[in-house]
Design an enzyme around this catalytic site. Structure first.
Site, PDB file in Angstrom:
ATOM      1  CG  HIS A   1      13.218  38.857  -3.316  1.00  0.00           C
ATOM      2  ND1 HIS A   1      12.569  38.119  -2.339  1.00  0.00           N
ATOM      3  CD2 HIS A   1      13.175  38.088  -4.440  1.00  0.00           C
ATOM      4  CE1 HIS A   1      12.178  36.965  -2.847  1.00  0.00           C
ATOM      5  NE2 HIS A   1      12.528  36.923  -4.120  1.00  0.00           N
ATOM      6  CB  ALA A   2      15.889  42.266   1.712  1.00  0.00           C
TER       7      ALA A   2
END
Length: 461
Positions: free
Chosen positions: A145-146
């Site tokens: 998700h980063a």
């Protein structure tokens, strides 16, 4: 160098073995459209030809022991596609259960941080067909998700796919470059020293947020409050296991409901989720008396000049699962959604991004430790995460194979163990549901209810 934003870094720091923060997609392909026929070697070669245009898939994390700020992205000079592209085959009979079982296992494993944070799994044997003879094929794509949020993941999809079976070459895109440990530490010190200056922007915004929220609460136009959600089976601590279920709806039918009841597509999506959840929990004798609350992430990419790959805000929405009639429930949700959007907009769309930016690396670590050791993780802040992402309005092809379905899957957390992510693609609406088998053992009952809820709304005059 490209420094991770506070929100991107927070997603890294919040990850654990039981909470891998992966963003995934399960893609179903028809290989009969592949020019010259499908082979894994041809698929791999096509994917390799696209890498020069995808800097986010060539970037890896870099850090320094002296770094006081967040890590940075650097170009992986030893990038090797074979470390990211995997090939497996489903066991017989290769049906939907076999597919989601293997995808759930893949989704549950944290990504290796020594290389770019993504993997693609080519899954053969779907329906016991041979993709080399024009049969079916599935892909499982997962990214940290980063690396992406919902909107940037949809943009990435456009780079990985084509509107026609024969793709066009992509122009190379420069990556984040290189960085030395000393350079990372020196720039990190500068950012650490100047972080208090961020308070000059955030404090007035936060004060305004509190005033606005109080006013809206008094007038009855506030979004649903957090920490007031009823307890459900999904509001518990997770294990490292995951389970998945999928559903596909006709987008034209969804729009017919929208037009018939004069609401928005997103209102219909929320109502379908609410109806499916109500029926699912009622059958299990676990439907709460109070309405369930959904956390709905939203993109602020078009309203922000902030750095970072995640440009997100969010709002809490009342699902009105206490209302039995589906049409009344839809209208109640539409009204609540309108209040939530107005409230969220009044708070300042970039407040979450700005708050994350002023939190230091050490403070993030402290917050994660506190959250993992307090009753907060067992408090129902909300009941479910629901995301609705607009995908391409036309048919897509992956390495020449027609994309028949694309099911998005978001992360789940301790105390928030259900994620429903919806994405439109062409004339279909694809629903991806992910949870933990410790919490619920059969997500298919929930997924199959989406079609029933849509038919119910269509049948009403």
């Amino acid at each position: 160098m490209e420094r991770l934003s506070g929100l991107d870094a927070g997603l890294l720091y919040s990850e654990s073995s039981a909470v891998p923060l992966n963003v995934c997609s399960v893609v179903e392909l028809d290989t009969s459209t592949v020019p010259g026929g499908y082979t894994f070697e041809r698929f791999s070669s096509d994917l390799a030809s696209r890498m020069s245009a995808l800097p986010e898939l060539r970037a890896k994390l870099a850090d320094s022991q002296l770094n006081l700020d967040h890590p940075v992205w650097v170009e992986d000079r030893d990038f090797d596609l074979s470390r990211h592209l995997k090939r497996i085959s489903l066991p017989s009979p290769g049906g939907r259960q076999e597919l989601v079982d293997i995808c759930a296992h893949i989704a549950a494993v944290p990504l290796d941080r020594s290389k770019p944070l993504w993997e693609m799994w080519v899954i053969e044997g779907v329906g016991e067909t041979d993709p080399r003879e024009g049969g079916r094929l599935a892909l499982m794509l997962r990214l940290h998700h980063a690396v992406v949020d919902g909107v940037s993941a949809a943009n990435l999809l456009n780079q990985l796919c084509d509107p026609e079976p024969v793709g066009t070459p992509r122009d190379p895109v420069e990556g984040p470059g290189d960085a030395t440990p000393l350079g990372i530490a020196a720039d990190g010190l500068r950012r650490f020293v100047t972080r208090p200056l961020q308070l000059t922007r955030v404090i007035p915004e936060t004060t305004s947020t509190l005033v606005t929220t109080v006013r809206r609460a008094v007038s009855g136009t506030a979004m649903a409050p957090p920490f007031k959600a009823p307890h459900t089976p999904f509001n518990a601590e997770l294990t490292a296991e995951r389970n998945i279920a999928l559903a596909q709806l006709d987008l034209k039918d969804v729009k017919r409901v929208k037009n018939r009841y004069d609401v928005k597509v997103n209102d219909v999506v929320m109502a379908l989720c609410a109806g499916a959840l109500r029926g699912f929990l009622n059958k299990r004798a676990e439907l709460p008396d109070r309405p369930m609350i959904a956390m709905v992430p939203s993109s602020v990419r078009d309203k922000s000049d902030r750095p970072g790959r995640n440009q997100l805000s969010g709002m809490f929405c009342n699902l009105h699962t206490d209302i039995d009639d589906p049409v009344q429930r839809l209208h109640a949700i539409a009204e609540s959604d309108s209040h939530a959007k107005e409230h969220s907009s009044a708070l300042g769309p970039t407040l979450l991004v700005d708050l994350a930016e002023i939190i230091s690396r050490g403070t993030f670590g402290l917050l994660v430790n506190v959250m993992s050791r307090t009753p907060l993780t067992h408090t129902a802040i909300h009941n479910v995460i629901i995301s609705n992402v607009a995908g391409p309005p036309h048919t897509l092809y992956s390495c020449g194979a027609e994309v028949k379905a694309l099911y998005p899957l978001g992360p789940i957390f301790h105390g928030s163990g259900l994620n429903i992510t919806v994405m439109s693609l062409g004339d279909k609406l694809n629903v991806g549901i992910i949870s933990c088998p410790k919490l619920v053992d059969d997500l298919w009952d929930l997924a199959d209810r989406f079609e029933d809820e849509l038919k119910e709304l269509l049948s009403r005059s």
